[in-house]
Design an enzyme around this catalytic site. Structure first.
Site: not given
Length: 423
Positions: A32, A36-37, A84, A164, A166, A200, A348-349, A392
């Site tokens: 990354y 990022w926000n 990226y 956020g 994904d 991922r 990931y999520w 992460e």
């Protein structure tokens, strides 16, 4: 600022400094490479332990890329990096500096308030928070206007990246209905060159992510995309984060004597509080996102529902669900329940633990008076990092580190929250 005492404190500080790119911090090298926000705002909490001036600069740099309508993009491409994808050229927003065309969970106001109230240099903090207030107000006004055009009290997300989270199972059905564009431009993913592909999002998901980007770009990123988007969800996570941010923004407006802003913000909070009951499944008391295209709550339950405590809206029924959720894994809080068939402990999520969501859920519980479970979540986060390092995310079954290493927001959460002894 407080002293960095332990070796882990010093390691966390070095990771944050090592990922500093001069005014903004990248999440991690390689994987990354931009700003990022929500990463930046949460990382500012870690910077506040190291250098308060630099903490304020982090948020100010992000808001320097705010769009004229108030939107704060989810990525700011301060400098080119061919490593990226998708880069600025794929977004085609025509902004300077180049940015993406979507946003992320609005944690900024909550982070500004936390840094301000904990500041050693109160004079500087007051000045810089006051200067950020109109920008924060414009950002929230954009959410409540553009992303809630009918004023129902629930804001929409138009892309899984805006949540956020994904590849959360909560998006499986809504994203699955997005037809991959027949003329989808070829692309080469870069994330799987840095991290094992098993951790991922899948190619099928990515094709739809890029289809949505092309759909919005073809419409010039205009406000009309809110109603036109084939993916439109009232994400329980983002709405809870916005509710908390509205409460924190109200406190800032009151502190700085902006009565008009305070009245406007209070009206948003009141409207959202009336609407939030729609998230709750009456049969289970779990909070679910709402599919605004198909109608109704999405079937998948994720840890985003427990952000109701961060929003100040959690109750004893949700607390009981969280306790049962936590009992299914060695560590808390898995992003998907371990007995859900969609659970994937390392992808990931879809199962792993994230320090940043643990922070929000844990702090929400503590501030709601649920100290015991709040201490458990903080202690687990501390142990995960202490054993596995600043990765992460983490496998909730055995604590194995996953994703990118030397991760900035994990280091920031250690400094700002998890690294202190649970008490």
């Amino acid at each position: 600022m407080t002293a960095l005492i332990t070796a882990r404190d010093r390691e966390a500080a070095e990771i944050i400094k090592g990922n500093d790119r001069g005014g903004y911090t990248v999440p991690t090298k390689g994987l990354y490479p931009f700003q990022w926000n929500w990463d930046s705002c949460l990382v500012a909490l870690g910077w506040a332990r190291i250098d308060e001036d630099r903490a304020w600069t982090e948020i100010e740099t992000l808001f320097s890329a705010q769009w004229p309508d108030g939107m704060v993009p989810h990525i700011v491409f301060h400098r080119p990096d061919p490593g990226y994808f998708p880069g600025s050229e794929r977004w085609g927003t025509g902004r300077t500096p180049p940015t993406s065309g979507i946003t992320q969970p609005p944690v900024a106001a909550s982070c500004v308030r936390r840094i301000l109230e904990g500041a050693a240099d109160g004079v500087m903090a007051e000045r810089r928070a006051r200067a950020l207030l109109p920008k924060l107000l414009a950002y929230h006004r954009w959410f409540h206007g553009v992303r809630d055009p009918d004023g129902v009290g629930l804001v929409s997300v138009l892309h899984p990246w805006e949540t956020g989270m994904d590849n959360s199972p909560a998006w499986d059905d809504a994203l699955g209905r997005v037809e991959v564009a027949a003329d989808l431009e070829p692309y080469v993913r870069r994330d799987t060159q840095h991290v094992n592909a098993s951790m991922r999002p899948t190619k099928a998901e990515y094709d739809r992510y890029m289809t949505l980007v092309g759909f919005f770009r073809a419409r010039g990123w205009r406000d009309e995309i809110t109603r036109a988007s084939p993916f439109r969800v009232a994400d329980v996570g983002l709405n809870c984060i916005l509710m908390r941010a509205d409460r924190d923004l109200l406190a800032l407006a009151q502190r700085f004597g902006d009565d008009a802003a305070a009245a406007e913000i209070a009206s948003w909070i009141e409207r959202s509080e009336r609407a939030f009951g729609q998230f709750v499944d009456p049969a289970t008391s779990m909070w679910h996102s709402i599919d605004q295209v198909a109608g109704g709550r999405v079937p998948a339950a994720t840890h985003a529902g427990f952000l109701a405590f961060w929003a100040g809206c959690g109750d004893d029924r949700l607390l009981a669900l969280l306790e049962a959720w936590i009992a299914k894994t060695r560590y808390a809080v898995a992003s998907t329940a371990a007995d859900d068939p969609r659970f994937d402990a390392i992808r990931y999520w879809r199962g792993p633990i994230w320090a940043i969501t643990n922070f929000m859920v844990g702090e929400g519980l503590r501030q709601s008076g649920h100290d015991g479970i709040a201490r458990r979540i903080r202690a687990d986060t501390r142990e995960l990092i202490d054993r596995g390092g600043f990765y992460e995310y983490f496998d909730p079954r055995d604590g194995a580190p996953c994703g990118g290493s030397s991760f900035t927001w994990t280091a920031a959460m250690w400094l700002a929250w998890a690294g202190s002894e649970p008490g």
